[in-house]
Write a protein that holds these residues in place. Structure first.
Motif, PDB file in Angstrom:
ATOM      1  N   PRO A 178      13.945  18.043 -17.035  1.00 33.34           N
ATOM      2  CA  PRO A 178      13.968  16.583 -16.972  1.00 33.34           C
ATOM      3  C   PRO A 178      14.528  16.020 -15.667  1.00 33.34           C
ATOM      4  O   PRO A 178      15.504  16.535 -15.118  1.00 33.34           O
ATOM      5  CB  PRO A 178      14.874  16.192 -18.149  1.00 33.34           C
ATOM      6  CG  PRO A 178      15.639  17.421 -18.483  1.00 33.34           C
ATOM      7  CD  PRO A 178      14.745  18.575 -18.140  1.00 33.34           C
ATOM      8  N   LEU A 212      13.545  16.119 -12.755  1.00 40.54           N
ATOM      9  CA  LEU A 212      13.303  16.824 -11.498  1.00 40.54           C
ATOM     10  C   LEU A 212      11.957  16.425 -10.896  1.00 40.54           C
ATOM     11  O   LEU A 212      11.672  16.752  -9.743  1.00 40.54           O
ATOM     12  CB  LEU A 212      13.445  18.335 -11.693  1.00 40.54           C
ATOM     13  CG  LEU A 212      14.905  18.722 -12.009  1.00 40.54           C
ATOM     14  CD1 LEU A 212      15.005  20.102 -12.616  1.00 40.54           C
ATOM     15  CD2 LEU A 212      15.781  18.613 -10.760  1.00 40.54           C
ATOM     16  N   ARG A 262      15.614  10.696  -6.318  1.00 41.10           N
ATOM     17  CA  ARG A 262      16.733  10.738  -7.271  1.00 41.10           C
ATOM     18  C   ARG A 262      18.026  11.173  -6.574  1.00 41.10           C
ATOM     19  O   ARG A 262      18.086  12.274  -6.005  1.00 41.10           O
ATOM     20  CB  ARG A 262      16.390  11.751  -8.372  1.00 41.10           C
ATOM     21  CG  ARG A 262      17.518  12.003  -9.341  1.00 41.10           C
ATOM     22  CD  ARG A 262      17.244  13.247 -10.177  1.00 41.10           C
ATOM     23  NE  ARG A 262      18.307  13.444 -11.141  1.00 41.10           N
ATOM     24  CZ  ARG A 262      18.491  14.568 -11.813  1.00 41.10           C
ATOM     25  NH1 ARG A 262      17.686  15.599 -11.650  1.00 41.10           N
ATOM     26  NH2 ARG A 262      19.490  14.664 -12.665  1.00 41.10           N
ATOM     27  N   TYR A 319      20.751  15.631  -4.439  1.00 46.00           N
ATOM     28  CA  TYR A 319      19.556  16.486  -4.580  1.00 46.00           C
ATOM     29  C   TYR A 319      18.650  16.495  -3.341  1.00 46.00           C
ATOM     30  O   TYR A 319      17.617  17.166  -3.342  1.00 46.00           O
ATOM     31  CB  TYR A 319      18.749  16.035  -5.808  1.00 46.00           C
ATOM     32  CG  TYR A 319      19.535  16.158  -7.099  1.00 46.00           C
ATOM     33  CD1 TYR A 319      19.929  17.403  -7.580  1.00 46.00           C
ATOM     34  CD2 TYR A 319      19.904  15.021  -7.835  1.00 46.00           C
ATOM     35  CE1 TYR A 319      20.674  17.521  -8.753  1.00 46.00           C
ATOM     36  CE2 TYR A 319      20.636  15.128  -9.014  1.00 46.00           C
ATOM     37  CZ  TYR A 319      21.019  16.376  -9.462  1.00 46.00           C
ATOM     38  OH  TYR A 319      21.753  16.497 -10.618  1.00 46.00           O
ATOM     39  N   ASN A 368      14.838  25.691 -13.584  1.00 44.43           N
ATOM     40  CA  ASN A 368      15.861  24.662 -13.452  1.00 44.43           C
ATOM     41  C   ASN A 368      15.688  23.755 -14.663  1.00 44.43           C
ATOM     42  O   ASN A 368      14.793  22.909 -14.699  1.00 44.43           O
ATOM     43  CB  ASN A 368      15.707  23.868 -12.148  1.00 44.43           C
ATOM     44  CG  ASN A 368      16.856  22.890 -11.948  1.00 44.43           C
ATOM     45  OD1 ASN A 368      17.603  22.608 -12.887  1.00 44.43           O
ATOM     46  ND2 ASN A 368      16.995  22.374 -10.733  1.00 44.43           N
ATOM     47  N   GLY A 385      17.528  21.455 -15.679  1.00 44.28           N
ATOM     48  CA  GLY A 385      18.170  20.145 -15.548  1.00 44.28           C
ATOM     49  C   GLY A 385      19.283  20.011 -16.577  1.00 44.28           C
ATOM     50  O   GLY A 385      20.003  20.975 -16.868  1.00 44.28           O
ATOM     51  N   ALA A 386      19.403  18.839 -17.171  1.00 43.14           N
ATOM     52  CA  ALA A 386      20.507  18.597 -18.109  1.00 43.14           C
ATOM     53  C   ALA A 386      20.384  19.419 -19.391  1.00 43.14           C
ATOM     54  O   ALA A 386      21.389  19.652 -20.081  1.00 43.14           O
ATOM     55  CB  ALA A 386      20.587  17.109 -18.436  1.00 43.14           C
ATOM     56  N   HIS A 407      22.790  22.321 -20.136  1.00 41.78           N
ATOM     57  CA  HIS A 407      24.128  22.158 -20.703  1.00 41.78           C
ATOM     58  C   HIS A 407      24.110  21.909 -22.214  1.00 41.78           C
ATOM     59  O   HIS A 407      25.157  21.840 -22.838  1.00 41.78           O
ATOM     60  CB  HIS A 407      24.835  20.990 -19.996  1.00 41.78           C
ATOM     61  CG  HIS A 407      24.665  21.016 -18.505  1.00 41.78           C
ATOM     62  ND1 HIS A 407      25.121  22.054 -17.730  1.00 41.78           N
ATOM     63  CD2 HIS A 407      24.037  20.160 -17.646  1.00 41.78           C
ATOM     64  CE1 HIS A 407      24.811  21.821 -16.465  1.00 41.78           C
ATOM     65  NE2 HIS A 407      24.141  20.680 -16.388  1.00 41.78           N
ATOM     66  N   HIS A 415      19.990  25.953  -9.964  1.00 43.96           N
ATOM     67  CA  HIS A 415      20.402  24.556  -9.796  1.00 43.96           C
ATOM     68  C   HIS A 415      20.430  24.219  -8.316  1.00 43.96           C
ATOM     69  O   HIS A 415      20.861  25.049  -7.489  1.00 43.96           O
ATOM     70  CB  HIS A 415      21.787  24.311 -10.396  1.00 43.96           C
ATOM     71  CG  HIS A 415      21.813  24.609 -11.857  1.00 43.96           C
ATOM     72  ND1 HIS A 415      21.242  23.779 -12.788  1.00 43.96           N
ATOM     73  CD2 HIS A 415      22.284  25.683 -12.540  1.00 43.96           C
ATOM     74  CE1 HIS A 415      21.370  24.325 -13.985  1.00 43.96           C
ATOM     75  NE2 HIS A 415      21.996  25.486 -13.859  1.00 43.96           N
ATOM     76  N   ILE A 416      19.999  23.031  -8.017  1.00 42.17           N
ATOM     77  CA  ILE A 416      20.000  22.563  -6.629  1.00 42.17           C
ATOM     78  C   ILE A 416      21.447  22.300  -6.186  1.00 42.17           C
ATOM     79  O   ILE A 416      21.869  22.705  -5.108  1.00 42.17           O
ATOM     80  CB  ILE A 416      19.153  21.272  -6.525  1.00 42.17           C
ATOM     81  CG1 ILE A 416      17.693  21.588  -6.895  1.00 42.17           C
ATOM     82  CG2 ILE A 416      19.269  20.647  -5.131  1.00 42.17           C
ATOM     83  CD1 ILE A 416      16.858  20.365  -7.186  1.00 42.17           C
ATOM     84  N   SER A 417      22.180  21.625  -7.049  1.00 38.66           N
ATOM     85  CA  SER A 417      23.580  21.292  -6.724  1.00 38.66           C
ATOM     86  C   SER A 417      24.500  22.405  -7.226  1.00 38.66           C
ATOM     87  O   SER A 417      24.108  23.225  -8.067  1.00 38.66           O
ATOM     88  CB  SER A 417      23.959  19.972  -7.393  1.00 38.66           C
ATOM     89  OG  SER A 417      23.914  20.096  -8.807  1.00 38.66           O
ATOM     90  N   VAL A 421      26.817  23.036  -9.610  1.00 41.40           N
ATOM     91  CA  VAL A 421      27.236  22.390 -10.857  1.00 41.40           C
ATOM     92  C   VAL A 421      28.739  22.567 -11.116  1.00 41.40           C
ATOM     93  O   VAL A 421      29.360  21.742 -11.773  1.00 41.40           O
ATOM     94  CB  VAL A 421      26.406  22.909 -12.068  1.00 41.40           C
ATOM     95  CG1 VAL A 421      25.040  22.260 -12.110  1.00 41.40           C
ATOM     96  CG2 VAL A 421      26.279  24.428 -12.057  1.00 41.40           C
ATOM     97  N   ARG A 425      31.002  19.796  -9.815  1.00 44.36           N
ATOM     98  CA  ARG A 425      30.700  18.453 -10.328  1.00 44.36           C
ATOM     99  C   ARG A 425      31.434  18.194 -11.660  1.00 44.36           C
ATOM    100  O   ARG A 425      32.419  18.865 -11.954  1.00 44.36           O
ATOM    101  CB  ARG A 425      29.184  18.312 -10.450  1.00 44.36           C
ATOM    102  CG  ARG A 425      28.469  18.481  -9.107  1.00 44.36           C
ATOM    103  CD  ARG A 425      26.964  18.348  -9.235  1.00 44.36           C
ATOM    104  NE  ARG A 425      26.594  17.019  -9.698  1.00 44.36           N
ATOM    105  CZ  ARG A 425      25.365  16.707 -10.128  1.00 44.36           C
ATOM    106  NH1 ARG A 425      24.412  17.632 -10.141  1.00 44.36           N
ATOM    107  NH2 ARG A 425      25.094  15.476 -10.524  1.00 44.36           N
ATOM    108  N   ARG A 428      29.039  19.739 -16.686  1.00 44.09           N
ATOM    109  CA  ARG A 428      28.016  20.555 -16.014  1.00 44.09           C
ATOM    110  C   ARG A 428      28.481  22.005 -15.798  1.00 44.09           C
ATOM    111  O   ARG A 428      27.739  22.837 -15.316  1.00 44.09           O
ATOM    112  CB  ARG A 428      27.632  19.943 -14.664  1.00 44.09           C
ATOM    113  CG  ARG A 428      26.946  18.607 -14.776  1.00 44.09           C
ATOM    114  CD  ARG A 428      26.467  18.102 -13.431  1.00 44.09           C
ATOM    115  NE  ARG A 428      26.366  16.657 -13.437  1.00 44.09           N
ATOM    116  CZ  ARG A 428      25.324  15.961 -13.909  1.00 44.09           C
ATOM    117  NH1 ARG A 428      24.258  16.583 -14.369  1.00 44.09           N
ATOM    118  NH2 ARG A 428      25.325  14.641 -13.896  1.00 44.09           N
TER     119      ARG A 428
END
Ligand code: DQA
Length: 147
Positions: free
Chosen positions: A15, A17, A23, A28, A78, A80-81, A84, A104-106, A108, A111, A115
């Motif tokens: 979701p 992405l 975004r 990202y 990936n 996304g949310a 988690h 994951h791009i970031s 996590v 953060r 996450r």
């Protein structure tokens, strides 16, 4: 049975992405995924045949992973949310034979606390996070190295 010399690897994005490029660019980046995917295909061709699927829906992600999960050589996911939250995705990854790398791009772990927990890490082959879009390339390299 025909012998396959090209590896088949799928990149699956969850979701939000689909909004990469616009975004939260501070987190990202400002590159749309489609352009990046094209450059990845060129980089790994002809050794690897890459495919790309994105959905904002948990069930659609599960359907796709089940569809390819006994045939492909690897999946770069990936989620996304859903990473988690989704026990259903974890069960799906457990049920298939294709190795899955969580991406994951970031980073996590640098953060918000929610996450830091992943429902899928334990059932994935490995986890790559925090290298921007390059996380996907690193995951493909890992799958090639696995062969
Ligand atoms: C993400 C990290 C998740 O926490 C977030 O919900 C995403 C993207 C990443 O690629 O950094 O949608 O998976």
């Amino acid at each position: 049975m025909p012998i396959r010399t090209t590896m088949k690897i799928a990149i699956i994005n969850g979701p939000n992405l689909n909004l990469l490029g616009t975004r939260e660019p501070g987190i990202y980046g400002n590159r749309a995924f489609e352009g990046y995917f094209e450059s990845l295909c060129k980089r790994f061709s002809p050794k690897v045949e890459l495919s790309y699927f994105q959905s904002n829906h948990e069930g659609a992600l599960i359907d796709e992973i089940q569809r390819i999960g006994f045939d492909y050589d690897g999946i770069v996911l990936n989620a996304g949310a859903y990473t988690h939250t989704s026990i259903a995705l974890a069960d799906c990854i457990k049920a298939i034979s294709t190795p899955v790398i969580e991406v994951h791009i970031s980073n996590v772990h640098s953060r918000e606390e929610f996450r830091h927990r992943s429902m899928i890490s334990g059932v994935c082959r490995g986890v790559i996070a925090g290298f921007g879009l390059d996380s996907y390339r690193l995951a493909v390299e890992a799958l090639i190295g696995d062969e």
